[in-house]
Design a protein around this motif. Structure first.
Motif, mmCIF file in Angstrom:
data_model
loop_
_atom_site.group_PDB
_atom_site.id
_atom_site.type_symbol
_atom_site.label_atom_id
_atom_site.label_comp_id
_atom_site.label_asym_id
_atom_site.label_seq_id
_atom_site.Cartn_x
_atom_site.Cartn_y
_atom_site.Cartn_z
ATOM 1 N N TYR A 7 0.758 -1.082 -0.134
ATOM 2 C CA TYR A 7 -0.130 0.063 0.028
ATOM 3 C C TYR A 7 0.990 1.217 0.064
ATOM 4 O O TYR A 7 0.511 2.272 -0.210
ATOM 5 C CB TYR A 7 -0.947 0.109 1.269
ATOM 6 N N TYR A 8 1.979 1.209 0.334
ATOM 7 C CA TYR A 8 2.882 2.438 0.185
ATOM 8 C C TYR A 8 3.460 2.379 -1.060
ATOM 9 O O TYR A 8 3.266 1.632 -2.200
ATOM 10 C CB TYR A 8 4.450 2.044 1.273
ATOM 11 N N GLY A 9 3.917 3.601 -1.307
ATOM 12 C CA GLY A 9 4.239 4.090 -2.870
ATOM 13 C C GLY A 9 5.654 4.170 -3.048
ATOM 14 O O GLY A 9 6.579 4.193 -2.029
ATOM 15 N N SER A 17 10.953 1.246 13.766
ATOM 16 C CA SER A 17 9.933 1.773 13.080
ATOM 17 C C SER A 17 9.241 2.980 13.743
ATOM 18 O O SER A 17 9.350 3.005 14.907
ATOM 19 C CB SER A 17 9.019 0.807 12.783
ATOM 20 N N ILE A 18 8.379 3.593 13.074
ATOM 21 C CA ILE A 18 7.475 4.631 13.444
ATOM 22 C C ILE A 18 6.591 4.259 14.573
ATOM 23 O O ILE A 18 6.263 3.059 14.401
ATOM 24 C CB ILE A 18 6.753 5.450 12.184
ATOM 25 N N SER A 19 6.614 5.050 15.673
ATOM 26 C CA SER A 19 5.794 4.688 16.619
ATOM 27 C C SER A 19 4.325 4.279 16.210
ATOM 28 O O SER A 19 3.745 5.160 15.527
ATOM 29 C CB SER A 19 5.703 5.411 18.038
ATOM 30 N N SER A 20 3.599 3.379 16.647
ATOM 31 C CA SER A 20 2.163 3.281 16.339
ATOM 32 C C SER A 20 1.168 4.284 16.537
ATOM 33 O O SER A 20 0.238 4.467 15.891
ATOM 34 C CB SER A 20 1.580 1.579 16.876
ATOM 35 N N GLU A 21 1.523 5.142 17.780
ATOM 36 C CA GLU A 21 0.950 5.914 18.339
ATOM 37 C C GLU A 21 0.713 7.184 17.279
ATOM 38 O O GLU A 21 -0.145 7.579 17.097
ATOM 39 C CB GLU A 21 1.366 6.513 19.680
ATOM 40 N N LEU A 22 1.789 7.404 16.843
ATOM 41 C CA LEU A 22 1.847 8.414 15.590
ATOM 42 C C LEU A 22 1.294 8.055 14.524
ATOM 43 O O LEU A 22 0.502 8.943 13.912
ATOM 44 C CB LEU A 22 3.557 8.859 15.605
ATOM 45 N N ILE A 23 1.569 6.768 13.928
ATOM 46 C CA ILE A 23 0.685 6.367 13.034
ATOM 47 C C ILE A 23 -0.912 6.640 12.856
ATOM 48 O O ILE A 23 -1.596 6.916 12.031
ATOM 49 C CB ILE A 23 0.927 5.088 12.634
ATOM 50 N N HIS A 24 -1.232 6.003 14.247
ATOM 51 C CA HIS A 24 -2.560 6.220 14.452
ATOM 52 C C HIS A 24 -3.197 7.509 14.453
ATOM 53 O O HIS A 24 -4.347 7.983 13.916
ATOM 54 C CB HIS A 24 -3.021 5.456 15.636
ATOM 55 N N ALA A 25 -2.429 8.496 15.103
ATOM 56 C CA ALA A 25 -2.892 9.916 15.162
ATOM 57 C C ALA A 25 -2.847 10.487 13.808
ATOM 58 O O ALA A 25 -3.552 11.280 13.388
ATOM 59 C CB ALA A 25 -1.770 10.804 16.094
ATOM 60 N N LEU A 26 -1.857 10.151 12.865
ATOM 61 C CA LEU A 26 -1.974 10.817 11.583
ATOM 62 C C LEU A 26 -3.137 10.079 10.978
ATOM 63 O O LEU A 26 -3.918 10.682 10.156
ATOM 64 C CB LEU A 26 -0.712 10.224 10.793
ATOM 65 N N GLN A 63 -12.597 6.408 4.934
ATOM 66 C CA GLN A 63 -12.630 4.899 5.334
ATOM 67 C C GLN A 63 -11.095 4.550 5.351
ATOM 68 O O GLN A 63 -10.793 3.762 6.500
ATOM 69 C CB GLN A 63 -13.142 4.121 4.335
ATOM 70 N N ALA A 64 -10.315 4.904 4.513
ATOM 71 C CA ALA A 64 -8.948 4.292 4.610
ATOM 72 C C ALA A 64 -8.100 4.869 5.832
ATOM 73 O O ALA A 64 -7.407 4.280 6.310
ATOM 74 C CB ALA A 64 -8.281 4.748 3.263
ATOM 75 N N ALA A 65 -8.188 6.393 5.786
ATOM 76 C CA ALA A 65 -7.781 6.855 7.122
ATOM 77 C C ALA A 65 -8.131 5.975 8.627
ATOM 78 O O ALA A 65 -7.388 6.220 9.406
ATOM 79 C CB ALA A 65 -8.074 8.491 7.060
ATOM 80 N N GLU A 66 -9.529 6.040 8.549
ATOM 81 C CA GLU A 66 -10.074 5.246 9.758
ATOM 82 C C GLU A 66 -9.282 4.166 9.959
ATOM 83 O O GLU A 66 -8.974 3.499 10.943
ATOM 84 C CB GLU A 66 -11.496 5.032 9.570
ATOM 85 N N GLU A 67 -9.062 3.081 8.785
ATOM 86 C CA GLU A 67 -8.249 1.805 8.890
ATOM 87 C C GLU A 67 -6.973 2.218 9.359
ATOM 88 O O GLU A 67 -6.350 1.229 9.971
ATOM 89 C CB GLU A 67 -8.359 1.230 7.605
ATOM 90 N N VAL A 68 -6.368 3.262 8.817
ATOM 91 C CA VAL A 68 -5.044 3.637 9.540
ATOM 92 C C VAL A 68 -4.973 3.731 11.136
ATOM 93 O O VAL A 68 -4.120 3.332 11.702
ATOM 94 C CB VAL A 68 -4.333 4.829 8.779
ATOM 95 N N GLY A 104 -5.113 0.845 13.182
ATOM 96 C CA GLY A 104 -3.713 0.033 13.239
ATOM 97 C C GLY A 104 -3.844 -1.129 12.022
ATOM 98 O O GLY A 104 -2.843 -1.843 12.250
ATOM 99 N N LYS A 105 -4.730 -0.968 11.254
ATOM 100 C CA LYS A 105 -4.587 -1.991 10.141
ATOM 101 C C LYS A 105 -3.322 -1.919 9.061
ATOM 102 O O LYS A 105 -3.281 -2.821 8.401
ATOM 103 C CB LYS A 105 -5.868 -1.984 9.241
ATOM 104 N N PHE A 106 -2.603 -0.858 9.208
ATOM 105 C CA PHE A 106 -1.640 -0.605 8.120
ATOM 106 C C PHE A 106 -0.312 -0.215 8.673
ATOM 107 O O PHE A 106 0.584 0.276 8.207
ATOM 108 C CB PHE A 106 -2.048 0.497 7.185
ATOM 109 N N ASP A 107 -0.113 -0.719 10.120
ATOM 110 C CA ASP A 107 1.102 -0.328 10.780
ATOM 111 C C ASP A 107 2.302 -0.983 10.098
ATOM 112 O O ASP A 107 3.299 -0.137 10.003
ATOM 113 C CB ASP A 107 1.195 -0.851 12.309
#
Length: 471
Positions: free
Chosen positions: A19-21, A37-46, A73-78, A81-84
């Motif tokens: 899914y990354y580019g 890796s980038i912290s999951s907390e920051l990923i989810h906040a993004l 919908q995609a942002a909500e899935e991020v 934590g579905k795309f960590d």
């Protein structure tokens, strides 16, 4: 299977299932630094931020509803934590967080394409920059996400610290009647109650709770809508209002726009302030751990006034040895937080003009420090403080043998006479009380009153009634 993606630097082959580019992969190849890796907390906040800004852009008519709903919908899935695992970047990187932002943008764009029934990489239909990053810049998205992640982590830290406070209160009450020798410069001083020592530890913890709650409030001011340098270029003023409203609804946090977007974009002093509170607390925790290790030392050749719970065997060669491993862990974790604070301070100072490009290392260390202290507080509370026991007879023995109790007699027999008694006690290895009675310096009833545990460990009370009156 793979697909070809391109940016203005050229083309790159991307695994078809990814899914990354292209921008994410290029950055991953550039920044192989810490292996963290980038912290999951920051990923989810993004994910939360991207959902809010897309909702605002949709409601203002800048994004078509079908495309916007797929992005939302995609942002909500991020956020969920579905795309960590699709965030492939190292925590330390150049670019002020552009790589993190674009990694999230590409994940959301490709997932939105999938939702809409298109192939990943078909950016003519949903573009990471044009659509997902609409009315945004790394320079307002990343600081906003950092604040959200930090606020959430601080709430967990406060909860863990309250648990530590609770355990210390329990020990303060449990040990309130245990008289022991206080020590200054590691030498005998005057008596103190063990409960009072734990009460001092408790007060340190409660001060931190107050301090971190205070600084937490300053994190609620965000610069979303500032875009590149704080001027709000490409951002509709109504968009800022709507996006922050959506953020408040999604997070439950009382977020508000800072009154100076330029300041909010270029300055990172709030993170230094938060880290400073963490550093102060870490140094206090380490001091408490040092004390417990000393009080538990022995068991036969040390102080042995308290017993720390045995949580694991202590030696690979010495049978039966148990070490104070939890306080040792607290010490080491505290050292890490102190080091992180230095990194955060240097990174904040290194900002230049309209942007601080050192934000990635700031958030890396800040969230790590919060995580460390959250875990440490829970472990310290439950695996150490909770089950500490006292060797009351050992504490009483030290009081009886010490010359420190003679200090309580100063107002009654004078400093010079007290010194004579102290020297004789040390020379003959006899208790102070025995010498006082033997030399008829004071009768036993009055001496017992003066040397009463409460009298020696509380200012005033009945002791004042025993002081000799001036003629």
């Amino acid at each position: 299977m793979s697909r070809i993606e391109k940016d203005f630097l050229g083309e790159m082959e991307i695994e078809d299932e990814a899914y990354y580019g292209v921008q994410s992969k290029r950055a991953a190849q550039n920044f192989m630094v810490t292996g963290v890796s980038i912290s999951s907390e920051l990923i989810h906040a993004l994910g939360v931020v991207k959902k809010a800004v897309t909702t605002a852009n949709m409601n203002l008519g800048y994004l078509g509803k079908e495309k916007a709903k797929a992005i939302i919908q995609a942002a909500e899935e991020v956020r969920e934590g579905k795309f960590d695992d699709e965030v492939i970047l190292d925590s330390v990187q150049g670019g002020a967080g552009t790589s993190i932002n674009m990694n999230i943008n590409e994940i959301i764009a490709n997932r939105a394409l999938e939702i809409l029934g298109y192939e990943k990489g078909d950016y003519d239909r949903v573009h990471p920059n044009t659509d997902v990053n609409m009315a945004q810049s790394t320079n307002d998205v990343i600081p906003t996400a950092i604040r959200i992640a930090t606020l959430r982590k601080i709430d967990g830290l406060i909860e863990a610290t309250n648990l530590l406070d609770k355990r210390l209160i329990q020990k303060e009450e449990e040990f309130d009647d245990v008289l022991k020798m206080g020590r200054t410069q590691l030498q005998d001083a005057v008596p103190i109650r063990l409960g009072q020592e734990f009460g001092a530890y408790r007060k340190t913890v409660e001060r931190f709770i107050d301090r971190i709650k205070e600084v937490r409030n300053d994190l609620t001011e965000i610069n979303l809508g500032a875009t590149a340098v704080g001027t709000g270029l490409n951002a509709d003023p109504k968009y800022i209002e709507l996006a922050i409203k959506e953020l408040r609804k999604s997070t439950g946090l009382k977020l508000e726009s800072t009154d100076n977007l330029i300041d909010g974009t270029q300055n990172t002093d709030i993170f230094v302030e938060v880290s400073g509170r963490l550093k102060t607390f870490a140094s206090s925790l380490s001091k408490i751990a040092n004390d417990l290790r000393l009080l538990d030392s022995g068991p036969k050749a040390g102080l042995n006034e308290i017993n720390l719970p045995a949580v694991q065997p202590g030696s690979s060669i010495m049978p039966g040895k148990v070490n104070p491993v939890i306080p040792e862990m607290v010490n080491q974790a505290s050292f890490q937080v102190l080091g992180n604070d230095q990194t955060i301070t240097l990174a904040s100072e290194a900002g230049q003009l309209e942007l601080n490009v050192m934000v990635p290392v700031i958030v890396f260390n800040l969230l790590q420090s919060i995580n460390i202290l959250t875990n440490v507080n829970r472990i310290f509370a439950e695996k150490c403080i909770k089950d500490i026991t006292v060797n009351k007879e050992r504490c009483e023995e030290f009081v009886d043998r010490s010359v420190g109790v003679v200090t309580a007699l100063n107002p009654h027999i004078g400093y010079a006479k007290a010194c004579e008694v102290a020297k004789k006690s040390l020379r003959e290895d006899r208790p102070v009380k025995e010498i006082i009675l033997e030399e008829d310096i004071m009768d036993e009833e009055k001496l017992s009153q003066i040397l009463n545990p409460v009298e020696m460990t509380e200012p005033g009370i009945a002791g004042k009634q025993l002081l000799p009156k001036e003629a």
